[in-house]
Write an enzyme that holds these catalytic residues in place. Structure first.
Site, PDB file in Angstrom:
ATOM      1  N   PRO A  10       1.070  -1.481   0.251  1.00 16.71           N
ATOM      2  CA  PRO A  10       0.264  -0.240  -0.220  1.00 16.71           C
ATOM      3  C   PRO A  10       0.431   1.654   0.031  1.00 16.71           C
ATOM      4  O   PRO A  10       0.245   2.731  -0.425  1.00 16.71           O
ATOM      5  CB  PRO A  10      -0.591  -0.091   1.410  1.00 16.71           C
ATOM      6  CG  PRO A  10      -0.863  -1.191   2.084  1.00 16.71           C
ATOM      7  CD  PRO A  10       0.675  -2.057   1.048  1.00 16.71           C
ATOM      8  N   THR A  40       0.238  -6.615   2.444  1.00 12.15           N
ATOM      9  CA  THR A  40       1.356  -6.760   2.481  1.00 12.15           C
ATOM     10  C   THR A  40       1.468  -5.081   4.581  1.00 12.15           C
ATOM     11  O   THR A  40       1.123  -4.239   4.402  1.00 12.15           O
ATOM     12  CB  THR A  40       2.664  -6.361   2.357  1.00 12.15           C
ATOM     13  OG1 THR A  40       3.033  -4.499   1.747  1.00 12.15           O
ATOM     14  CG2 THR A  40       3.330  -6.849   1.414  1.00 12.15           C
ATOM     15  N   GLY A  67      11.930  -4.012  -4.232  1.00 15.80           N
ATOM     16  CA  GLY A  67      11.523  -4.561  -3.362  1.00 15.80           C
ATOM     17  C   GLY A  67       9.918  -5.092  -2.933  1.00 15.80           C
ATOM     18  O   GLY A  67      10.886  -6.759  -2.400  1.00 15.80           O
ATOM     19  N   THR A  68       9.582  -5.077  -2.707  1.00 13.65           N
ATOM     20  CA  THR A  68       8.765  -6.333  -3.514  1.00 13.65           C
ATOM     21  C   THR A  68       8.463  -7.297  -4.397  1.00 13.65           C
ATOM     22  O   THR A  68       8.033  -8.772  -3.860  1.00 13.65           O
ATOM     23  CB  THR A  68       7.101  -5.412  -3.449  1.00 13.65           C
ATOM     24  OG1 THR A  68       6.820  -3.887  -2.729  1.00 13.65           O
ATOM     25  CG2 THR A  68       5.980  -6.206  -3.744  1.00 13.65           C
ATOM     26  N   LEU A  69       8.772  -6.543  -5.415  1.00 18.26           N
ATOM     27  CA  LEU A  69       8.805  -7.821  -6.083  1.00 18.26           C
ATOM     28  C   LEU A  69       9.980  -8.690  -5.719  1.00 18.26           C
ATOM     29  O   LEU A  69       9.849 -10.486  -5.298  1.00 18.26           O
ATOM     30  CB  LEU A  69       9.816  -7.393  -7.630  1.00 18.26           C
ATOM     31  CG  LEU A  69      10.376  -8.873  -8.541  1.00 18.26           C
ATOM     32  CD1 LEU A  69       8.380  -9.494  -8.741  1.00 18.26           C
ATOM     33  CD2 LEU A  69      10.262  -8.144  -9.824  1.00 18.26           C
ATOM     34  N   GLU A 272      17.020  -2.624  -1.532  1.00 15.97           N
ATOM     35  CA  GLU A 272      16.780  -3.387  -0.010  1.00 15.97           C
ATOM     36  C   GLU A 272      18.133  -3.693   0.683  1.00 15.97           C
ATOM     37  O   GLU A 272      18.865  -4.182  -0.357  1.00 15.97           O
ATOM     38  CB  GLU A 272      16.142  -4.786   0.294  1.00 15.97           C
ATOM     39  CG  GLU A 272      15.122  -3.996  -0.570  1.00 15.97           C
ATOM     40  CD  GLU A 272      13.897  -2.628   0.000  1.00 15.97           C
ATOM     41  OE1 GLU A 272      14.160  -2.483   1.385  1.00 15.97           O
ATOM     42  OE2 GLU A 272      13.073  -1.688  -0.641  1.00 15.97           O
TER      43      GLU A 272
END
Length: 327
Positions: A10, A40, A67-69, A272
């Site tokens: 989000p 998340t 970062g999500t991937l 990250e």
């Protein structure tokens, strides 16, 4: 009915996902999927969700930044049964998505995630970790994970630039022994990256030419420590015009590489924080995971496809030349 797990961050990018969420879900449902939605909640949440999922899904679609991937891919690599991943880029940089020609528009990317082609992509291993497209150390590599999300959302790329400018007069240098393909390099470096991407931070030509994503090899770029201010200026000039300067840089391809240093060096994986290490072993896991990409670009991403395109062009050129001689 086919099942899809939709994971989204989000807070990614400029929070554009929130206003598009209903439309994204509508696209997925109309493609014939029953959707399970998971926003998340914290760092590494997407990794835990994917690695531990017990439900039988046909596809995982994630929406967020690199970062999500990275978290979703890392979680999938923990699984014995790996399923295809669709990606809706909604972060600040989205280097990997750009390299794979995944649309920048969120809704177009959602359509690709449900109706695109499966492409078996290389995945990088970093000691006991996993990365999708870049492992790096040195100059400015900590900017992406130290710059606050709120600042990224408001300023975008400018946030990284402003944060980076404050470091230009405080450049760390590391003495490292680099081993690959029966060759050893020992030198002082201010920056190094191991990549499987055609773009990093918006820079394209610094990576190298003829980059494909399923050849079992990484592109490696190492920048030597400048001896004086003139050398630093030449390095910066080369970076600005996105060129490799062999006086100050090493550039090569390899499927396996090791970095050994006397001190622990901070690394970044896909933007990250990747921890501090004095011994890093990186290797390419060829065609380890299927990523959904626009069908028309599949040939241009793969080694086999590029060879096919090359042969087709050579045949067309030969035919054109033969026509010319017969006139």
């Amino acid at each position: 009915m086919k099942q899809v797990l939709f994971i989204y961050n989000p807070n990614a990018g400029k929070e554009l996902l929130k206003s598009k969420l209903s439309d994204i879900l509508d696209i997925i449902v109309k493609a014939g999927y029953e959707v399970t939605v998971y926003p998340t909640q914290e760092y590494r949440d997407a990794y835990k969700k994917v690695a531990g999922m017990e439900e039988k899904y046909d596809r995982v679609i994630c929406a967020g930044g690199d970062g999500t991937l990275d978290e979703v891919v890392s979680g999938m690599m923990e699984r014995e049964n790996r399923i295809p991943i669709g990606y809706i880029p909604a972060g600040t940089t989205n280097d990997f998505a750009n390299s794979l020609h995944i649309p920048k528009d969120i809704l177009h990317a959602a359509r690709t995630a449900v109706s695109g082609a499966e492409f078996a992509c290389d995945i990088g291993h970093f000691n006991r970790d996993v990365f999708v497209y870049i492992a790096a150390f040195g100059l400015f590599t900590d900017v992406s994970y130290e710059t606050k999300q709120e600042m990224k959302n408001v300023l975008g790329h400018l946030a990284y630039l402003l944060e980076g400018i404050t470091r230009i007069f405080d450049i760390p240098s590391y003495r490292i022994k680099v081993s690959h393909d029966r060759e050893e390099i020992e030198d002082e470096f201010i920056f190094g990256m191991v990549t499987n991407s055609r773009s990093v931070g918006g820079f394209r030509n610094m990576i190298g030419k003829n980059v494909v994503f399923d050849d079992g090899e990484f592109e490696v770029t190492l920048i030597k420590t400048p001896k004086n201010i003139l050398a630093l200026q030449e390095i910066i000039a080369a970076l600005l015009i996105e060129q490799i300067d062999s006086k100050y840089m090493y550039s090569f391809k390899t499927g396996k590489i090791r970095f050994e240093s006397l001190e622990e060096i901070p690394w970044t994986l896909d933007g990250e924080y990747g921890g501090q290490h004095d011994d890093v072993r990186i290797w390419d896991n060829r065609k380890a995971l299927k990523i959904i990409v626009p069908e028309r670009y599949v040939d241009g991403l793969s080694q086999e496809g590029i060879e096919r395109i090359k042969k087709q062009k050579e045949a067309e050129d030969a035919e054109w030349l033969s026509l010319g001689t017969n006139v």
